[in-house]
Design a protein around this motif. Structure first.
Motif, PDB file in Angstrom:
ATOM      1  N   SER A   1      -6.475  16.919  28.093  1.00 18.94           N
ATOM      2  CA  SER A   1      -5.359  17.844  27.883  1.00 18.94           C
ATOM      3  C   SER A   1      -4.803  18.298  29.221  1.00 18.94           C
ATOM      4  O   SER A   1      -5.550  18.631  30.145  1.00 18.94           O
ATOM      5  N   GLU A   2      -3.474  18.352  29.324  1.00 19.59           N
ATOM      6  CA  GLU A   2      -2.845  18.783  30.564  1.00 19.59           C
ATOM      7  C   GLU A   2      -3.169  20.238  30.884  1.00 19.59           C
ATOM      8  O   GLU A   2      -3.170  20.657  32.040  1.00 19.59           O
ATOM      9  N   SER A   3      -3.463  21.037  29.858  1.00 23.16           N
ATOM     10  CA  SER A   3      -3.791  22.438  30.062  1.00 23.16           C
ATOM     11  C   SER A   3      -5.234  22.644  30.542  1.00 23.16           C
ATOM     12  O   SER A   3      -5.597  23.746  30.932  1.00 23.16           O
ATOM     13  N   PHE A   4      -6.053  21.604  30.479  1.00 24.61           N
ATOM     14  CA  PHE A   4      -7.456  21.684  30.860  1.00 24.61           C
ATOM     15  C   PHE A   4      -8.198  22.760  30.070  1.00 24.61           C
ATOM     16  O   PHE A   4      -9.120  23.404  30.561  1.00 24.61           O
TER      17      PHE A   4
ATOM     18  N   PRO B   1      -4.090  -3.355  22.740  1.00 20.78           N
ATOM     19  CA  PRO B   1      -5.000  -2.401  23.374  1.00 20.78           C
ATOM     20  C   PRO B   1      -4.588  -0.974  23.069  1.00 20.78           C
ATOM     21  O   PRO B   1      -3.435  -0.684  22.748  1.00 20.78           O
ATOM     22  N   SER B   2      -5.529  -0.051  23.161  1.00 26.25           N
ATOM     23  CA  SER B   2      -5.262   1.360  22.944  1.00 26.25           C
ATOM     24  C   SER B   2      -4.880   1.990  24.277  1.00 26.25           C
ATOM     25  O   SER B   2      -5.547   1.789  25.291  1.00 26.25           O
ATOM     26  N   THR B   3      -3.785   2.751  24.302  1.00 28.07           N
ATOM     27  CA  THR B   3      -3.306   3.359  25.529  1.00 28.07           C
ATOM     28  C   THR B   3      -3.161   4.865  25.358  1.00 28.07           C
ATOM     29  O   THR B   3      -2.990   5.369  24.249  1.00 28.07           O
ATOM     30  N   GLY B   4      -3.220   5.590  26.461  1.00 29.90           N
ATOM     31  CA  GLY B   4      -3.079   7.031  26.411  1.00 29.90           C
ATOM     32  C   GLY B   4      -3.065   7.620  27.807  1.00 29.90           C
ATOM     33  O   GLY B   4      -2.974   6.899  28.807  1.00 29.90           O
ATOM     34  N   ILE B   5      -3.149   8.949  27.890  1.00 29.44           N
ATOM     35  CA  ILE B   5      -3.056   9.667  29.151  1.00 29.44           C
ATOM     36  C   ILE B   5      -4.253  10.593  29.304  1.00 29.44           C
ATOM     37  O   ILE B   5      -4.658  11.258  28.349  1.00 29.44           O
ATOM     38  N   ILE B   6      -4.818  10.640  30.514  1.00 29.23           N
ATOM     39  CA  ILE B   6      -5.814  11.642  30.858  1.00 29.23           C
ATOM     40  C   ILE B   6      -5.399  12.291  32.176  1.00 29.23           C
ATOM     41  O   ILE B   6      -4.514  11.782  32.877  1.00 29.23           O
ATOM     42  N   TYR B   7      -6.032  13.406  32.523  1.00 31.10           N
ATOM     43  CA  TYR B   7      -5.600  14.215  33.658  1.00 31.10           C
ATOM     44  C   TYR B   7      -6.786  14.539  34.559  1.00 31.10           C
ATOM     45  O   TYR B   7      -7.912  14.699  34.098  1.00 31.10           O
TER      46      TYR B   7
END
Length: 379
Positions: free
Chosen positions: A83-86, A125-131
């Motif tokens: 989560s971008e909010s951490f 493939p599965s894609t996404g975002i991490i921070y």
């Protein structure tokens, strides 16, 4: 299999300053640079993560020192979150240096937290975002901690299809003999401890794999299964320990070409009923290594891990024109490279690049037949 390329990760700026006092009236006063913290390297945004490269360094976070203008130590804590909010995060590690490496396994854990998967039934493939961000704090991280926290860095993550599902179904043969115990595999002549060699695909009668035979006079047979000796294949010669290159069932115990032990590439053709053993010793070669393309730097085999490794100084080189490769026996008859830059190796594959100058440990894993891989980690 895909491998995460190794790059330097930089974080743009620290923000947020808190000053607290403790019960004993010790007060920390922050006097940070008015322009914030300057970071010293660029960020790679796209990552392909595979379980085969879990131990590889994914990124090396680099930042400059924080000066809280207090007589206290400063600790840096690298945090990762889905989560971008951490709101929820994991601590990838802490250090008092101004850099820290994060491995592929950590990124994969965060990717799973972000809801990514590698379902083999999914064609894409599965894609996404991490921070990621860095927190710097003074003292012992207690209730009156003075800290600075950077803004987040966005990492685009790809998890390929589940690895090994299809490979586990490839046809296999198993090599058993009087070398299993001395070579770290298990009990001599035990079918269940047989060393696997694999076909390239279903219906292919050619099998290959690497087998360590750490005895003076190896003798072995080829099994159809790792459950029993039914249909076992031996040498077509007349005496145990002979090497004719021809198989029959049951045959006599096969031997090595010169009757001595070693680390062998074993090739078997179940249709032609032939076999071949090539003794190998591995090294690295290339203009990223101290001796360039002129000679190999030898690697050492560890039976406990079933891997070859070497620690040496490497210079920054960009693949595919430059870098290094793995080579057997100081010759180009058998060499391994990484054509797809994914951590997997192919015979006569492309050169492997080095992201920056430094001292590295390189590991070569030939224990999984036909699925050869390597790792390169900066020390």
């Amino acid at each position: 299999m895909k491998k995460l390329s190794i790059f330097l990760l930089a974080i743009v700026s620290f923000a947020g300053i808190n000053a607290c006092s403790s019960d004993d009236d010790v007060v920390f006063v922050a006097q940070p640079d008015t322009e914030g913290i300057a970071f010293t390297s660029s960020v790679a945004n796209n990552y392909v993560l595979t379980a085969a490269t879990n131990d590889n360094v994914a990124e090396r976070f680099v930042w400059n020192d924080v000066d809280f203008s207090t007589p206290t130590t400063v600790t840096y804590e690298v945090q990762g979150s889905a989560s971008e909010s951490f709101e929820d995060f994991i601590v990838a590690g802490t250090t008092r240096e101004n850099n820290m490496a994060v491995n592929v396994a950590t990124l994969r854990d965060l990717a799973e937290d972000a809801g990514l998967d590698n379902d083999p039934t999914t064609p894409e493939p599965s894609t996404g975002i991490i921070y990621f961000r860095v927190r710097a704090y003074a003292g012992n991280n207690g209730g009156n901690t003075l800290e600075q926290i950077s803004g987040p860095v966005v990492l685009n993550i790809t998890l390929p299809e589940a690895e090994g599902e299809e490979d586990e179904d490839l046809p296999k043969l198993y090599v058993v003999g009087n070398f299993l115990a001395a070579s770290g595999y298990g009990t001599d002549w035990s079918a269940t401890d047989g060393v696997p060699i694999a076909a390239e695909a279903e219906g292919n009668t050619a099998y290959e794999g690497f087998v360590y035979m750490n005895v003076d006079a190896p003798q072995f047979k080829i099994l159809q299964t790792n459950e029993n000796f039914d249909g076992n294949l031996g040498d077509a010669g007349d005496t145990d320990g002979v090497y004719t290159g021809t198989l029959e069932s049951p045959g006599v115990n096969a031997g090595t070409p010169d009757g001595t032990g070693g680390y062998y590439l074993v090739s078997v053709d179940t249709e032609a009923l032939t076999y071949e053993l090539t003794e190998t010793s591995w090294g690295v070669i290339g203009n990223a290594t101290p001796s360039g393309w002129d000679s190999d730097t030898d690697m050492t085999y560890d039976p406990a891990t079933q891997t070859w490794s070497v620690t040496l100084d490497l210079t920054e080189q960009e693949a595919t024109e430059n870098g290094f490769k793995f080579r057997a026996n100081d010759a180009w008859t058998l060499d391994l490279g990484d054509t797809d830059a994914d951590g997997s190796l192919e015979f006569a594959g492309d050169n492997i690049g080095v992201p920056e100058d430094g001292n590295y440990t390189i590991t070569l894993d030939l224990s999984n037949p036909g699925q050869y891989k390597y790792s390169i980690s900066k020390n």
